[in-house]
Design a protein around this motif. Structure first.
Motif, PDB file in Angstrom:
ATOM      1  N   ALA A   1      -1.995-103.115 -39.030  1.00 42.49           N
ATOM      2  CA  ALA A   1      -1.871-102.778 -37.614  1.00 42.49           C
ATOM      3  C   ALA A   1      -0.591-103.393 -37.083  1.00 42.49           C
ATOM      4  CB  ALA A   1      -3.075-103.300 -36.835  1.00 42.49           C
ATOM      5  N   ASN A   2      -0.003-102.714 -36.127  1.00 42.03           N
ATOM      6  CA  ASN A   2       1.186-103.209 -35.445  1.00 42.03           C
ATOM      7  C   ASN A   2       0.949-103.052 -33.954  1.00 42.03           C
ATOM      8  OD1 ASN A   2       3.968-102.302 -34.072  1.00 42.03           O
ATOM      9  ND2 ASN A   2       4.327-103.855 -35.623  1.00 42.03           N
ATOM     10  N   TRP A   3       1.322-104.059 -33.195  1.00 45.22           N
ATOM     11  CA  TRP A   3       1.145-104.029 -31.736  1.00 45.22           C
ATOM     12  C   TRP A   3       2.417-104.498 -31.072  1.00 45.22           C
ATOM     13  CZ3 TRP A   3      -2.748-101.996 -29.029  1.00 45.22           C
ATOM     14  CH2 TRP A   3      -2.777-102.247 -27.659  1.00 45.22           C
ATOM     15  N   LYS A   4       2.797-103.826 -29.997  1.00 45.65           N
ATOM     16  CA  LYS A   4       3.971-104.211 -29.210  1.00 45.65           C
ATOM     17  C   LYS A   4       3.554-104.292 -27.752  1.00 45.65           C
ATOM     18  CE  LYS A   4       7.475-102.099 -32.244  1.00 45.65           C
ATOM     19  NZ  LYS A   4       6.746-102.294 -33.441  1.00 45.65           N
ATOM     20  N   GLY A   5       3.819-105.421 -27.121  1.00 48.41           N
ATOM     21  CA  GLY A   5       3.536-105.564 -25.699  1.00 48.41           C
ATOM     22  C   GLY A   5       2.243-106.309 -25.417  1.00 48.41           C
ATOM     23  N   THR A   6       1.865-106.291 -24.148  1.00 45.44           N
ATOM     24  CA  THR A   6       0.671-106.996 -23.709  1.00 45.44           C
ATOM     25  C   THR A   6      -0.588-106.237 -24.129  1.00 45.44           C
ATOM     26  OG1 THR A   6       0.539-105.849 -21.590  1.00 45.44           O
ATOM     27  CG2 THR A   6       1.920-107.834 -21.669  1.00 45.44           C
ATOM     28  N   GLY A   7      -1.722-106.909 -24.034  1.00 44.30           N
ATOM     29  CA  GLY A   7      -2.986-106.265 -24.381  1.00 44.30           C
ATOM     30  C   GLY A   7      -3.283-105.052 -23.521  1.00 44.30           C
ATOM     31  N   MET A   8      -2.976-105.153 -22.253  1.00 39.31           N
ATOM     32  CA  MET A   8      -3.284-104.069 -21.316  1.00 39.31           C
ATOM     33  C   MET A   8      -2.252-102.942 -21.366  1.00 39.31           C
ATOM     34  SD  MET A   8      -5.435-103.131 -18.771  1.00 39.31           S
ATOM     35  CE  MET A   8      -6.102-104.553 -17.948  1.00 39.31           C
ATOM     36  N   ASP A   9      -0.992-103.285 -21.440  1.00 39.34           N
ATOM     37  CA  ASP A   9       0.061-102.275 -21.335  1.00 39.34           C
ATOM     38  C   ASP A   9       0.747-101.942 -22.657  1.00 39.34           C
ATOM     39  OD1 ASP A   9      -0.273-102.057 -18.534  1.00 39.34           O
ATOM     40  OD2 ASP A   9       0.881-103.910 -18.272  1.00 39.34           O
ATOM     41  N   GLY A  10       0.462-102.718 -23.679  1.00 37.00           N
ATOM     42  CA  GLY A  10       1.114-102.492 -24.962  1.00 37.00           C
ATOM     43  C   GLY A  10       0.530-101.310 -25.699  1.00 37.00           C
ATOM     44  N   LYS A  11       1.048-101.106 -26.887  1.00 35.52           N
ATOM     45  CA  LYS A  11       0.521-100.046 -27.739  1.00 35.52           C
ATOM     46  C   LYS A  11       0.764-100.416 -29.183  1.00 35.52           C
ATOM     47  CE  LYS A  11       4.650 -97.192 -27.320  1.00 35.52           C
ATOM     48  NZ  LYS A  11       5.193 -95.903 -26.966  1.00 35.52           N
ATOM     49  N   GLY A  12       0.017 -99.764 -30.044  1.00 31.30           N
ATOM     50  CA  GLY A  12       0.143-100.087 -31.445  1.00 31.30           C
ATOM     51  C   GLY A  12      -0.223 -98.932 -32.335  1.00 31.30           C
ATOM     52  N   THR A  13      -0.197 -99.214 -33.619  1.00 32.59           N
ATOM     53  CA  THR A  13      -0.557 -98.223 -34.628  1.00 32.59           C
ATOM     54  C   THR A  13      -1.390 -98.893 -35.710  1.00 32.59           C
ATOM     55  OG1 THR A  13       1.492 -98.626 -35.851  1.00 32.59           O
ATOM     56  CG2 THR A  13       1.498 -96.787 -34.283  1.00 32.59           C
ATOM     57  N   ILE A  14      -2.173 -98.069 -36.378  1.00 31.67           N
ATOM     58  CA  ILE A  14      -2.972 -98.507 -37.519  1.00 31.67           C
ATOM     59  C   ILE A  14      -2.611 -97.615 -38.694  1.00 31.67           C
ATOM     60  CG2 ILE A  14      -5.311 -98.660 -38.453  1.00 31.67           C
ATOM     61  CD1 ILE A  14      -6.322 -99.323 -35.708  1.00 31.67           C
ATOM     62  N   ASN A  15      -2.504 -98.238 -39.872  1.00 28.41           N
ATOM     63  CA  ASN A  15      -2.172 -97.513 -41.093  1.00 28.41           C
ATOM     64  C   ASN A  15      -3.123 -97.922 -42.202  1.00 28.41           C
ATOM     65  OD1 ASN A  15       0.595 -96.174 -40.513  1.00 28.41           O
ATOM     66  ND2 ASN A  15       0.784 -98.248 -39.719  1.00 28.41           N
ATOM     67  N   THR A  16      -3.459 -96.976 -43.064  1.00 23.33           N
ATOM     68  CA  THR A  16      -4.261 -97.278 -44.230  1.00 23.33           C
ATOM     69  C   THR A  16      -3.461 -96.996 -45.488  1.00 23.33           C
ATOM     70  OG1 THR A  16      -5.232 -95.065 -44.199  1.00 23.33           O
ATOM     71  CG2 THR A  16      -6.470 -96.829 -43.098  1.00 23.33           C
ATOM     72  N   GLU A  17      -3.821 -97.714 -46.539  1.00 19.32           N
ATOM     73  CA  GLU A  17      -3.160 -97.567 -47.828  1.00 19.32           C
ATOM     74  C   GLU A  17      -3.201 -96.118 -48.325  1.00 19.32           C
ATOM     75  OE1 GLU A  17      -3.424 -99.968 -52.057  1.00 19.32           O
ATOM     76  OE2 GLU A  17      -5.166 -99.936 -50.745  1.00 19.32           O
ATOM     77  N   SER A  18      -4.313 -95.432 -48.066  1.00 17.72           N
ATOM     78  CA  SER A  18      -4.464 -94.043 -48.514  1.00 17.72           C
ATOM     79  C   SER A  18      -3.620 -93.069 -47.692  1.00 17.72           C
ATOM     80  CB  SER A  18      -5.933 -93.624 -48.407  1.00 17.72           C
ATOM     81  OG  SER A  18      -6.323 -93.583 -47.037  1.00 17.72           O
ATOM     82  N   LYS A  19      -3.112 -93.537 -46.581  1.00 17.89           N
ATOM     83  CA  LYS A  19      -2.312 -92.743 -45.634  1.00 17.89           C
ATOM     84  C   LYS A  19      -3.160 -91.786 -44.801  1.00 17.89           C
ATOM     85  CE  LYS A  19       1.692 -94.359 -47.060  1.00 17.89           C
ATOM     86  NZ  LYS A  19       2.058 -95.619 -46.516  1.00 17.89           N
ATOM     87  N   ILE A  20      -4.503 -91.850 -44.915  1.00 18.17           N
ATOM     88  CA  ILE A  20      -5.343 -90.998 -44.076  1.00 18.17           C
ATOM     89  C   ILE A  20      -5.142 -91.372 -42.610  1.00 18.17           C
ATOM     90  CG2 ILE A  20      -7.471 -92.357 -44.140  1.00 18.17           C
ATOM     91  CD1 ILE A  20      -7.250 -88.541 -44.501  1.00 18.17           C
ATOM     92  N   LEU A  21      -4.913 -92.650 -42.371  1.00 15.90           N
ATOM     93  CA  LEU A  21      -4.442 -93.093 -41.053  1.00 15.90           C
ATOM     94  C   LEU A  21      -2.999 -93.511 -41.239  1.00 15.90           C
ATOM     95  CD1 LEU A  21      -7.406 -95.263 -39.719  1.00 15.90           C
ATOM     96  CD2 LEU A  21      -6.835 -92.916 -39.118  1.00 15.90           C
ATOM     97  N   ASN A  22      -2.102 -92.806 -40.613  1.00 11.58           N
ATOM     98  CA  ASN A  22      -0.680 -93.071 -40.746  1.00 11.58           C
ATOM     99  C   ASN A  22      -0.088 -93.138 -39.350  1.00 11.58           C
ATOM    100  OD1 ASN A  22       1.794 -93.489 -41.913  1.00 11.58           O
ATOM    101  ND2 ASN A  22       2.171 -91.333 -42.345  1.00 11.58           N
ATOM    102  N   ASP A  23       0.138 -94.344 -38.882  1.00 12.00           N
ATOM    103  CA  ASP A  23       0.602 -94.580 -37.514  1.00 12.00           C
ATOM    104  C   ASP A  23      -0.361 -93.993 -36.486  1.00 12.00           C
ATOM    105  OD1 ASP A  23       2.834 -96.026 -38.317  1.00 12.00           O
ATOM    106  OD2 ASP A  23       4.113 -94.256 -38.417  1.00 12.00           O
TER     107      ASP A  23
END
Length: 139
Positions: free
Chosen positions: A9-31
């Motif tokens: 997972a990657n997160w940028k910014g504050t908890g309320m206003d930030g945003k992020g992405t999640i990735n899985t090794e299989s790439k089924i979740l890609n950003d």
């Protein structure tokens, strides 16, 4: 059997206003998008609780398939929905709702096997929450 799986997972910014992405090794979740809105309101993307519910329903259903096969039954269909409750910063309950079509299986044995699957599913064992199950054997 021993293996590892990876996700990030990657997160940028504050908890309320930030945003992020999640990735899985299989790439089924890609950003896959992650944000305050996707977690606590309606937003496009996913959230940790949704992913836990998905992992739990998938793990339990696969575990039950193995148990049924070991008992001599071939499931035609196993359909599990997981409903996760989040209250005051804690996952408090997960309810698994199973509908199954398993030829030749009596309901009493079905209930026993479904409860066994719930108890030994690796995700069930991982979670520190009350986990309940409703199991319906379809004719």
């Amino acid at each position: 059997m021993k293996f590892t799986r990876n996700a990030s997972a990657n997160w940028k910014g504050t908890g309320m206003d930030g945003k992020g992405t999640i990735n899985t090794e299989s790439k089924i979740l890609n950003d896959a998008q992650l944000s305050f809105k996707t977690r606590f309101a309606d937003g496009v993307g996913t959230n940790p609780e949704e992913l836990i519910a998905a992992a739990h329903s998938g793990c339990f259903t696969m575990q039950l398939s193995f148990i049924l096969t070991e008992a001599g039954f071939v499931p035609e269909n196993l359909d599990t929905k997981a409903k996760l409750a989040f209250e005051d910063g804690t996952i408090t309950t997960i309810h698994l709702d199973l509908e199954a079509a398993v030829p030749g299986l009596e309901d009493t044995q079905f209930q026993e096997l479904a409860q066994k699957a719930k108890a030994i599913c690796p995700v069930s064992k991982l979670l520190n929450a009350e986990i309940t199950l409703t199991a319906t054997l379809l004719s």
